[in-house]
Motif scaffolding. Structure first.
Motif, PDB file in Angstrom:
ATOM      1  N   ASP A 127       7.038   1.357   6.241  1.00 49.16           N
ATOM      2  CA  ASP A 127       8.186   2.228   5.949  1.00 49.16           C
ATOM      3  C   ASP A 127       9.040   1.667   4.818  1.00 49.16           C
ATOM      4  OD1 ASP A 127       7.407   3.996   7.869  1.00 49.16           O
ATOM      5  OD2 ASP A 127       8.839   3.324   9.388  1.00 49.16           O
ATOM      6  N   GLN A 128       9.226   0.340   4.794  1.00 49.17           N
ATOM      7  CA  GLN A 128      10.011  -0.270   3.735  1.00 49.17           C
ATOM      8  C   GLN A 128       9.385  -0.021   2.366  1.00 49.17           C
ATOM      9  OE1 GLN A 128      10.117  -4.354   4.965  1.00 49.17           O
ATOM     10  NE2 GLN A 128      11.838  -4.069   6.373  1.00 49.17           N
ATOM     11  N   GLY A 129       8.054  -0.146   2.302  1.00 47.20           N
ATOM     12  CA  GLY A 129       7.367   0.092   1.040  1.00 47.20           C
ATOM     13  C   GLY A 129       7.557   1.513   0.550  1.00 47.20           C
ATOM     14  N   LYS A 130       7.395   2.464   1.445  1.00 42.66           N
ATOM     15  CA  LYS A 130       7.570   3.865   1.054  1.00 42.66           C
ATOM     16  C   LYS A 130       9.003   4.140   0.632  1.00 42.66           C
ATOM     17  CE  LYS A 130       7.194   8.665   2.591  1.00 42.66           C
ATOM     18  NZ  LYS A 130       8.527   8.972   2.042  1.00 42.66           N
ATOM     19  N   ASN A 131       9.957   3.600   1.381  1.00 39.38           N
ATOM     20  CA  ASN A 131      11.357   3.881   1.086  1.00 39.38           C
ATOM     21  C   ASN A 131      11.806   3.238  -0.221  1.00 39.38           C
ATOM     22  OD1 ASN A 131      11.441   5.315   3.457  1.00 39.38           O
ATOM     23  ND2 ASN A 131      12.364   3.674   4.657  1.00 39.38           N
ATOM     24  N   ALA A 132      11.321   2.026  -0.496  1.00 40.31           N
ATOM     25  CA  ALA A 132      11.629   1.400  -1.786  1.00 40.31           C
ATOM     26  C   ALA A 132      11.027   2.214  -2.918  1.00 40.31           C
ATOM     27  CB  ALA A 132      11.088  -0.028  -1.809  1.00 40.31           C
ATOM     28  N   SER A 133       9.804   2.699  -2.696  1.00 40.38           N
ATOM     29  CA  SER A 133       9.151   3.545  -3.698  1.00 40.38           C
ATOM     30  C   SER A 133       9.928   4.840  -3.910  1.00 40.38           C
ATOM     31  CB  SER A 133       7.719   3.842  -3.250  1.00 40.38           C
ATOM     32  OG  SER A 133       6.997   4.532  -4.232  1.00 40.38           O
ATOM     33  N   ASP A 134      10.427   5.422  -2.823  1.00 43.28           N
ATOM     34  CA  ASP A 134      11.266   6.621  -2.952  1.00 43.28           C
ATOM     35  C   ASP A 134      12.493   6.337  -3.814  1.00 43.28           C
ATOM     36  OD1 ASP A 134       9.707   8.368  -1.459  1.00 43.28           O
ATOM     37  OD2 ASP A 134      10.719   7.924   0.434  1.00 43.28           O
ATOM     38  N   ASP A 135      13.086   5.173  -3.611  1.00 40.50           N
ATOM     39  CA  ASP A 135      14.301   4.839  -4.351  1.00 40.50           C
ATOM     40  C   ASP A 135      14.014   4.704  -5.842  1.00 40.50           C
ATOM     41  OD1 ASP A 135      17.248   3.883  -3.990  1.00 40.50           O
ATOM     42  OD2 ASP A 135      16.347   2.419  -5.345  1.00 40.50           O
ATOM     43  N   GLU A 154       0.821  -1.213   0.000  1.00 40.77           N
ATOM     44  CA  GLU A 154       0.000   0.000   0.000  1.00 40.77           C
ATOM     45  C   GLU A 154       0.854   1.262   0.000  1.00 40.77           C
ATOM     46  OE1 GLU A 154      -2.291   2.154   3.491  1.00 40.77           O
ATOM     47  OE2 GLU A 154      -3.406   0.385   2.835  1.00 40.77           O
ATOM     48  N   SER A 155       1.846   1.314   0.888  1.00 37.95           N
ATOM     49  CA  SER A 155       2.662   2.528   0.975  1.00 37.95           C
ATOM     50  C   SER A 155       3.499   2.728  -0.273  1.00 37.95           C
ATOM     51  CB  SER A 155       3.553   2.487   2.223  1.00 37.95           C
ATOM     52  OG  SER A 155       4.450   1.388   2.186  1.00 37.95           O
ATOM     53  N   ALA A 156       4.001   1.627  -0.850  1.00 35.45           N
ATOM     54  CA  ALA A 156       4.789   1.737  -2.081  1.00 35.45           C
ATOM     55  C   ALA A 156       3.934   2.271  -3.224  1.00 35.45           C
ATOM     56  CB  ALA A 156       5.381   0.380  -2.459  1.00 35.45           C
ATOM     57  N   ALA A 157       2.722   1.738  -3.363  1.00 33.47           N
ATOM     58  CA  ALA A 157       1.852   2.126  -4.467  1.00 33.47           C
ATOM     59  C   ALA A 157       1.384   3.570  -4.341  1.00 33.47           C
ATOM     60  CB  ALA A 157       0.644   1.188  -4.520  1.00 33.47           C
ATOM     61  N   ILE A 158       0.923   3.941  -3.171  1.00 33.82           N
ATOM     62  CA  ILE A 158       0.358   5.280  -3.007  1.00 33.82           C
ATOM     63  C   ILE A 158       1.444   6.342  -3.071  1.00 33.82           C
ATOM     64  CG2 ILE A 158      -0.835   6.779  -1.352  1.00 33.82           C
ATOM     65  CD1 ILE A 158      -2.582   4.387  -0.662  1.00 33.82           C
ATOM     66  N   ASN A 159       2.626   6.040  -2.555  1.00 35.59           N
ATOM     67  CA  ASN A 159       3.732   6.993  -2.651  1.00 35.59           C
ATOM     68  C   ASN A 159       4.099   7.249  -4.111  1.00 35.59           C
ATOM     69  OD1 ASN A 159       5.914   8.592  -1.395  1.00 35.59           O
ATOM     70  ND2 ASN A 159       7.255   7.049  -2.300  1.00 35.59           N
ATOM     71  N   ALA A 160       4.139   6.174  -4.905  1.00 36.47           N
ATOM     72  CA  ALA A 160       4.461   6.340  -6.326  1.00 36.47           C
ATOM     73  C   ALA A 160       3.365   7.127  -7.043  1.00 36.47           C
ATOM     74  CB  ALA A 160       4.645   4.973  -6.981  1.00 36.47           C
ATOM     75  N   ALA A 161       2.103   6.843  -6.698  1.00 36.03           N
ATOM     76  CA  ALA A 161       0.988   7.552  -7.334  1.00 36.03           C
ATOM     77  C   ALA A 161       1.011   9.034  -6.999  1.00 36.03           C
ATOM     78  CB  ALA A 161      -0.333   6.930  -6.898  1.00 36.03           C
ATOM     79  N   LYS A 162       1.360   9.356  -5.764  1.00 32.77           N
ATOM     80  CA  LYS A 162       1.409  10.766  -5.362  1.00 32.77           C
ATOM     81  C   LYS A 162       2.533  11.513  -6.066  1.00 32.77           C
ATOM     82  CE  LYS A 162      -0.811  10.393  -0.829  1.00 32.77           C
ATOM     83  NZ  LYS A 162      -1.962  11.250  -1.196  1.00 32.77           N
ATOM     84  N   HIS A 163       3.482  10.785  -6.622  1.00 27.47           N
ATOM     85  CA  HIS A 163       4.570  11.414  -7.380  1.00 27.47           C
ATOM     86  C   HIS A 163       4.287  11.390  -8.888  1.00 27.47           C
ATOM     87  CE1 HIS A 163       6.751  11.124  -3.572  1.00 27.47           C
ATOM     88  NE2 HIS A 163       7.602  12.000  -4.079  1.00 27.47           N
ATOM     89  N   GLY A 164       3.019  11.168  -9.240  1.00 26.46           N
ATOM     90  CA  GLY A 164       2.626  11.283 -10.634  1.00 26.46           C
ATOM     91  C   GLY A 164       2.834  10.057 -11.493  1.00 26.46           C
TER      92      GLY A 164
END
Length: 463
Positions: free
Chosen positions: A323-331, A18-28
């Motif tokens: 946190d791991q999902g968001k951070n992987a998405s950030d990377d 969830e965090s990986a997907a939504i973080n990526a979506a919020k970045h367009g």
């Protein structure tokens, strides 16, 4: 067969996915998520964290009602069945599913329900329950498929009296006696839940102490209070056989002991959900526990394929997975990245446990000159008011610099209380100091006030 193209495809809708997907979506980015179950939330929502903690909360309320003298004016202690308590917990699951489904809709993330399998390094085939197939092409892939209970082949989990931590949520009666094999976090939590319902529990531990990664004093406190609630803890044991019949389950231990109970719960180990991904098609291989190996950026051996959450193993916590999902998405978005470290431990036994940082054993082995600051809940006004007097807050700090090295809490609201100490521990330089707690005004009466009491106790040990 429809073919769709995405910037990012995430497999799994637990906290990590969830965090990986939504973080990526919020970045367009154009994002899709694949979920094997019929609703979002992953095992965390449907079989793990949410149902077990909701169960625990209901059981704590029952225990409070049955032991509070004031309620004796209303009537006699009440008995509640496991299915009835479980049904109440289902409401929380439904609320979580509705809320998380809305997250994906609001962020325009496409949802696919079915089993995802790699066709090649950039292509996933998603097969639904009706044998329909969708082909998803992705620039980046995040594997967040979670884990499931490990099931040894010599135990018949099809037997109606033999359960794992997933199938126990389908228990349709309340056993009088229960054997739990595995005294890790899951086993200890369920021992608390069932003993709180009046079930006689045998907890089989393959090690010489409960949750040995905890501070020894906290582990000892857990052992004491489990026994206080009627749990018989058997250390240094392993099973030889588990056999179910119409009337119950017989467990033969390798030590020669024979145990008999109405039901049996296996709670020893978990396996990563990688067997259906078709990893052989892309040259990836999971280890013997079904887990994937990643680098310090959560990348697998294929740089554009990431893995996060339980599927990579330690620490296997919902909080860390998010946190791991968001951070992987950030990377993968080329955003600033950080590795998840110093994760607080939250164990929802009765009473609950939480800790962050070093234990006394670790500091002693490292020859760090530390001191102990402690406060017992029985001495705080808030605990006396609520009646939750069992427990303590323990702060480990450096004798010379007063730097906080570890926070260990046992008792009501421990998983909330620990974050105050965690926040101070993460401050740089002199800001991480035991003095913070004696120079700060806390609301009174509160459980947080235990920090001031503990800090004064610790400073008094220095003079």
């Amino acid at each position: 067969m429809a073919v769709h193209s995405y910037d990012v495809v995430v497999i799994g809708t637990g906290p990590a996915g969830e965090s990986a997907a939504i973080n990526a979506a919020k970045h367009g980015k154009r994002v899709a998520v694949v979920e094997k179950q019929s609703a979002v939330g992953g095992n965390c929502t449907h079989r793990g964290t949410i149902p077990s903690k909701a169960l625990r909360h209901q059981v704590r309320q029952i225990m409070a009602f049955n032991t509070n003298r004031m309620f004796r004016d209303i009537g006699e202690p009440r008995w509640f069945s496991f299915p009835k308590v479980l049904a109440r917990s289902q409401r929380t699951i439904d609320q979580q599913v509705a809320m998380r489904t809305n997250f994906y809709a609001r962020n325009r993330v496409d949802l696919y329900f079915g089993v995802a399998r790699f066709k090649d390094e950039h292509t996933l085939m998603v097969r639904d329950d009706h044998e329909g197939i969708e082909e998803l092409h992705a620039q980046k892939v995040v594997i967040a498929t979670g884990s499931r209970p490990y099931r040894p082949a010599d135990i018949d989990f099809r037997h109606p009296r033999i359960y794992c931590s997933d199938t126990i949520l389908g228990l349709n009666h309340t056993p009088r006696t229960l054997i739990i094999f595995g005294a890790g976090v899951i086993g200890s939590e369920y021992a608390s839940i069932f003993s709180g319902l009046g079930v006689k529990v045998d907890l089989i531990d393959t090690r010489d102490r409960l949750l040995s990664f905890l501070d020894d004093e906290i582990s000892d406190a857990l052992s004491y209070h489990l026994r206080h609630h009627g749990v018989l803890v058997r250390h240094n044991e392993d099973y030889a056989s588990v056999e179910g019949d119409e009337a119950g389950v017989t467990v033969e231990l390798q030590s020669g002991k024979r145990l008999r109970a109405d039901a049996f719960l296996w709670a020893n180990g978990r396996t990563g959900n990688t067997d259906e991904l078709g990893l052989e098609s892309i040259g990836l291989q999971a280890n013997g526990r079904g887990q994937l190996t990643v680098d310090e950026h959560y990348r697998t051996e294929i740089p554009h394929i990431y893995a996060v959450g339980d599927v990579i193993g330690w620490p296997s916590l919902a909080s860390a997975a998010y946190d791991q999902g968001k951070n992987a998405s950030d990377d993968l978005l080329d955003e600033p990245f950080r590795m998840v470290e110093d994760v607080p431990t939250g164990i929802y036994t009765i009473p609950e446990i939480s800790s962050v940082g070093k234990t006394e054993r670790e500091l002693t082995q490292a020859r760090v000159p530390y001191e102990v600051a402690q406060a017992f809940f029985k001495d705080t006004a808030r605990a006396q008011i609520t009646g939750d007097t069992v427990g303590m807050l323990k702060i480990l700090f450096h004798r010379e610099t007063l730097e906080i090295l570890g926070i260990h809490c046992f008792g009501d609201q421990a998983s909330e209380i620990v974050h105050i100490g965690q926040a101070i521990m993460q401050q740089k330089g002199e800001a991480n100091s035991l003095k913070y707690f004696v120079s700060t005004t806390f609301n009174y009466p509160t459980m947080a006030e235990a920090y001031r009491v503990a800090a004064m106790n610790g400073l008094n040990r220095l003079f």
